[in-house]
Design an enzyme around this catalytic site. Structure first.
Site, PDB file in Angstrom:
ATOM      1  N   CYS A 145       0.856  -1.175   0.000  1.00  0.00           N
ATOM      2  CA  CYS A 145       0.000   0.000   0.000  1.00  0.00           C
ATOM      3  C   CYS A 145       0.894   1.227   0.000  1.00  0.00           C
ATOM      4  CB  CYS A 145      -0.907   0.018   1.232  1.00  0.00           C
ATOM      5  SG  CYS A 145      -2.021  -1.402   1.359  1.00  0.00           S
ATOM      6  N   GLY A 159      -1.402   1.190  -4.921  1.00  0.00           N
ATOM      7  CA  GLY A 159      -2.697   0.617  -4.594  1.00  0.00           C
ATOM      8  C   GLY A 159      -3.827   1.370  -5.256  1.00  0.00           C
ATOM      9  N   TYR A 189       9.629  -4.016  -9.296  1.00  0.00           N
ATOM     10  CA  TYR A 189       8.336  -3.636  -9.870  1.00  0.00           C
ATOM     11  C   TYR A 189       7.554  -2.606  -9.082  1.00  0.00           C
ATOM     12  CZ  TYR A 189       3.426  -4.195 -11.319  1.00  0.00           C
ATOM     13  OH  TYR A 189       2.144  -3.962 -11.727  1.00  0.00           O
ATOM     14  N   ASN A 242       1.231  -0.261   5.813  1.00  0.00           N
ATOM     15  CA  ASN A 242       1.691  -0.898   4.582  1.00  0.00           C
ATOM     16  C   ASN A 242       2.458  -2.143   4.971  1.00  0.00           C
ATOM     17  OD1 ASN A 242       2.699  -1.501   1.986  1.00  0.00           O
ATOM     18  ND2 ASN A 242       4.494  -0.214   2.318  1.00  0.00           N
ATOM     19  N   GLY A 243       1.978  -3.304   4.531  1.00  0.00           N
ATOM     20  CA  GLY A 243       2.650  -4.555   4.855  1.00  0.00           C
ATOM     21  C   GLY A 243       1.655  -5.642   5.184  1.00  0.00           C
TER      22      GLY A 243
END
Length: 504
Positions: free
Chosen positions: A2, A28, A256, A102-103
């Site tokens: 995220c 996201g 990426y 985030n994670g």
């Protein structure tokens, strides 16, 4: 994966957070949310969809205050289609805490039971972020008796959080009336950085591009295990809160996930991708004669630096053979395989002039499920290519990821349990060349002196937190199957402030 951001300023922050989320939109596209604080009162708006769709003028006007945070969501835990799982999450005690994460927590299920049985806290969604919020709230409550709440008390709470939770996490939390707290997991898996603007704004975000694109100068990355507390006056306090921190950033960020113009843990994402292109060229030369290739064509967008460097190394022309429709979401982060398949040809269109009668080397950043790659190879053939070779700037993705990337089950990974030749046959390419995993780690690590390792579990099967079991994979797989493949989600709505509240 995220994108998260938090800001403390002397001026309204709603527009600044909105602009930062636009710069993090690539992280996201499922949902977005912003919370601001004026005095001790929180104002929140969150919904499914992209930033530009979720926030209208009326929503922005309803977000006053000089402190706030925001998130763009891409679900890897919980339900991708449940609007109540959009972030930020809120809990009213102690103080009032709002959190973005985030994670992915690897022990969320055990923690949820512990929170209910021991801490007497109720979790209303399947999101591990709500679990994390309540663990943080409980630990802050334990130290809050030392009022007023000092930075040292906050750091004491974070130390306790580190001991209880496992997995990957970059966290930003707003503590009503006290300030902004940010911390990172002890392995530094997920990225987090902070900086100052000339006007005195302090911003914390997932990527440096969110700071630079909003006029904030990057100070540095948050260290693994470190906590950063910014009080209401904008004073920054920092402390290492983990016992044995070590930097092991997720290598897939460089492959990426991150924007090429970001710098993460002192490593330029763009330079990392150039380096991957060079080692991929060496791999290609050892596999097949470059004389068999007429042209090198990237599959937009992330593979361009690697493709350019590869073409330069083997002495072949680099050409843009695909035009991308920028108004279609990234297929990798679209929930549901059905939606992913449907969007490939909407997303890319081939330029026949670059393919007709040529032996074409297509370069992609990675091959995860193989469905997109198969479709693109077929598009190249239909455009008139004589032969279609495919090179991946990343090694074969053979193992599930449990740290916040949407590749959690073996059955979804084309390279799991298959030889490279079997993958080539499935994709339909005339040759398939993969990056070497050790070479990839080496050339990215060369950009950060002293960096000893990466979180690269999807490539090498090593889970750095040491707490991942076969049972965990079974649980995740069962959860994903129960969600189904929902292509048409419900209408976007404004959500109540409390997590799990009803849409209004």
């Amino acid at each position: 994966m995220c994108g998260i951001v938090g800001v403390i300023s002397q001026a309204p922050v709603n527009q600044l957070i909105y602009d930062a989320l636009l710069l993090l939109q690539h992280r996201g596209q499922d949902a977005a949310g912003i919370v601001t604080m004026q005095g001790n009162k929180c104002f929140m708006h969150k919904a499914r969809g992209m930033v530009r769709d979720v926030f209208r003028t009326r929503n922005m006007r309803a977000l006053p205050g000089n402190v706030g945070l925001g998130q763009v969501r891409y679900p890897t835990a919980g339900n991708a289609y449940n609007e109540e799982e959009a972030q930020p999450f809120y809990v009213n005690a102690p103080f009032g805490i709002v959190l973005v994460h985030n994670g992915n927590l690897t022990n969320a299920h055990a923690l949820k039971q512990e929170l209910f049985a021991v801490d007497r806290r109720h979790i209303n969604t399947e999101s591990d972020s709500e679990v994390l919020l309540n663990v943080l709230a409980h630990e802050l409550e334990q130290v809050a008796r030392e009022l007023p709440l000092t930075p040292q008390a906050v750091f004491k709470a974070v130390r306790a959080v580190h001991k209880r939770i496992k997995g990957s996490y970059g966290v930003i939390a707003l503590i009503a009336g006290h300030g902004l707290l940010a911390f990172r997991d002890p392995f530094g898996i997920r990225p987090l950085c902070f900086g100052h603007s000339a006007s005195g704004d302090v911003m914390v975000a997932s990527e440096s591009v969110a700071l630079e694109g909003t006029g904030v100068k990057l100070d540095r990355d948050v260290a693994p295990g470190e906590a950063v507390f910014i009080d209401t006056q904008g004073q920054v306090h920092t402390e290492q809160c983990a016992e044995n921190p070590s930097l092991n950033p997720c290598v897939f960020e460089f492959v990426y996930l991150a924007r090429p113009d970001s710098v993460m843990d002192g490593i330029s994402v763009y330079q990392a991708r150039l380096n991957m292109g060079e080692t991929l060229a060496q791999r290609l030369i050892s596999t097949m004669p470059p004389s068999e290739i007429d042209v090198v064509i990237p599959i937009p967008e992330s593979s361009r630096p690697s493709a350019m460097q590869l073409a330069h190394k083997i002495g072949k022309p680099y050409r843009e053979g695909f035009v991308k429709n920028r108004y279609v979401g990234r297929t990798f982060i679209m929930p549901g395989q059905g939606a992913r398949k449907k969007s490939v040809r909407q997303k890319l269109n081939a330029i026949g002039l670059e393919f007709k009668g040529r032996n074409v080397l297509l370069v992609d950043d990675s091959i995860v499920r193989g469905t997109t790659s198969k479709e693109i190879v077929q598009m190249a053939r239909e455009a008139g290519a004589n032969k279609v070779y495919l090179a991946s700037a990343a090694p074969p993705v053979r193992f599930p990821n449990v740290y916040g990337i949407d590749m959690p089950t073996k059955e979804e990974l084309i390279a799991h349990g298959r030889s490279i030749e079997e993958v080539r046959q499935y994709i339909g390419a005339d040759a398939l060349i993969y990056q070497d995993v050790d070479a990839m780690k080496r050339v990215v690590a060369s950009l950060k002196p002293g960096l000893k390792g990466f979180e690269a579990s999807c490539f090498d099967g090593h889970y750095i937190t040491g707490d991942v079991s076969a049972e965990d994979f079974a649980t995740i797989q069962a959860q994903r199957k129960s969600q189904g493949d929902e292509e048409e989600g419900p209408a976007r709505t404004r959500l109540a402030l409390q997590s799990g509240g009803e849409g209004q």
